[in-house]
Design a protein around this motif. Sequence first.
Motif, short mmCIF file in Angstrom:
data_model
loop_
_atom_site.label_atom_id
_atom_site.label_comp_id
_atom_site.label_asym_id
_atom_site.label_seq_id
_atom_site.Cartn_x
_atom_site.Cartn_y
_atom_site.Cartn_z
N ALA A 44 0.85 -1.19 0.00
CA ALA A 44 0.00 0.00 0.00
C ALA A 44 0.88 1.24 0.00
O ALA A 44 1.97 1.25 0.60
CB ALA A 44 -0.92 0.01 1.22
N THR A 45 0.40 2.27 -0.69
CA THR A 45 1.09 3.56 -0.70
C THR A 45 0.05 4.66 -0.53
O THR A 45 -1.14 4.45 -0.72
CB THR A 45 1.84 3.83 -2.02
N ASN A 90 8.03 -10.07 -10.92
CA ASN A 90 7.16 -10.45 -12.02
C ASN A 90 5.85 -9.67 -12.03
O ASN A 90 5.31 -9.39 -13.10
CB ASN A 90 6.84 -11.94 -11.96
N GLU A 91 5.32 -9.39 -10.84
CA GLU A 91 4.08 -8.63 -10.77
C GLU A 91 4.05 -7.79 -9.50
O GLU A 91 4.69 -8.13 -8.51
CB GLU A 91 2.85 -9.55 -10.84
N MET A 92 3.29 -6.70 -9.59
CA MET A 92 3.13 -5.79 -8.45
C MET A 92 1.66 -5.47 -8.27
O MET A 92 0.99 -5.13 -9.24
CB MET A 92 3.86 -4.47 -8.67
N THR A 93 1.21 -5.54 -7.04
CA THR A 93 -0.12 -5.05 -6.68
C THR A 93 0.10 -3.89 -5.73
O THR A 93 0.66 -4.07 -4.64
CB THR A 93 -0.96 -6.16 -6.02
N ILE A 94 -0.31 -2.70 -6.17
CA ILE A 94 -0.13 -1.49 -5.38
C ILE A 94 -1.51 -0.96 -5.02
O ILE A 94 -2.31 -0.66 -5.91
CB ILE A 94 0.68 -0.42 -6.14
N THR A 95 -1.80 -0.86 -3.74
CA THR A 95 -3.06 -0.32 -3.28
C THR A 95 -2.82 1.12 -2.84
O THR A 95 -2.06 1.37 -1.91
CB THR A 95 -3.64 -1.16 -2.12
N LYS A 96 -3.47 2.06 -3.54
CA LYS A 96 -3.30 3.48 -3.25
C LYS A 96 -4.34 3.94 -2.24
O LYS A 96 -5.55 3.83 -2.48
CB LYS A 96 -3.47 4.30 -4.53
N ALA A 97 -3.86 4.42 -1.10
CA ALA A 97 -4.75 4.97 -0.08
C ALA A 97 -5.12 6.40 -0.49
O ALA A 97 -4.28 7.13 -1.02
CB ALA A 97 -4.04 4.98 1.27
N PRO A 98 -6.36 6.80 -0.23
CA PRO A 98 -6.79 8.13 -0.62
C PRO A 98 -6.30 9.21 0.35
O PRO A 98 -7.06 9.81 1.11
CB PRO A 98 -8.32 8.02 -0.63
#
Length: 187
Positions: free
Chosen positions: A8-9, A138-146
């Motif tokens: 998460a970012t 190989n893959e990235m899952t990035i969850t953007k906090a508001p």
Amino acid sequence: MKCSVYIATSADGYIATLDGSVDWLHTAGNSEADMSNNPDMGFNHFIATVDCMIMGRKCMDAISGFNLTPEQWPYGDTKVYVLSNSINEPPENLRGKVEMYSGEISTLISHLETKGYKHAYIDGGTTITAFINLQLINEMTITKAPIILGKGIPLFGEINSSVKLINSEAIAFPNDFVQIKYGLNYL
């Protein structure tokens, strides 16, 4: 071995404040939103696909600071390796949960492959950057906090060469978090 990022970012790309705090993750977004369909935003599904985890020392220090009970430990029985050239023993509250490693990342990956591991979860900004520079993610899952922090610890450090992100998938959650999954194509 497949290496994946799940992190998460803030909306402006920070993984923590300058002092290492991630408290903002718990207050960002719409706390009144109905998250009953996906309360953890896919984390449990993701963690069920990995058989080992590699994180940096600063990431370990942050997790140690949470003083999690055994029931709160988010990684289940997943084998966790911590990269550090400065310490060789984990904090007391993480003993038995993590194994320290100092050495070349490529050597660690080869070792894990020979032990039969197939999918590694990579965590921590410096560690993620090192893996990208070795062309191992190989893959990235990035969850953007508001939330916009304006300053802090960025997800990425200096990347040696451009990386094309491909096959994107995005989910907007009722709590206003947005999650994007990418494949990586090293140029």
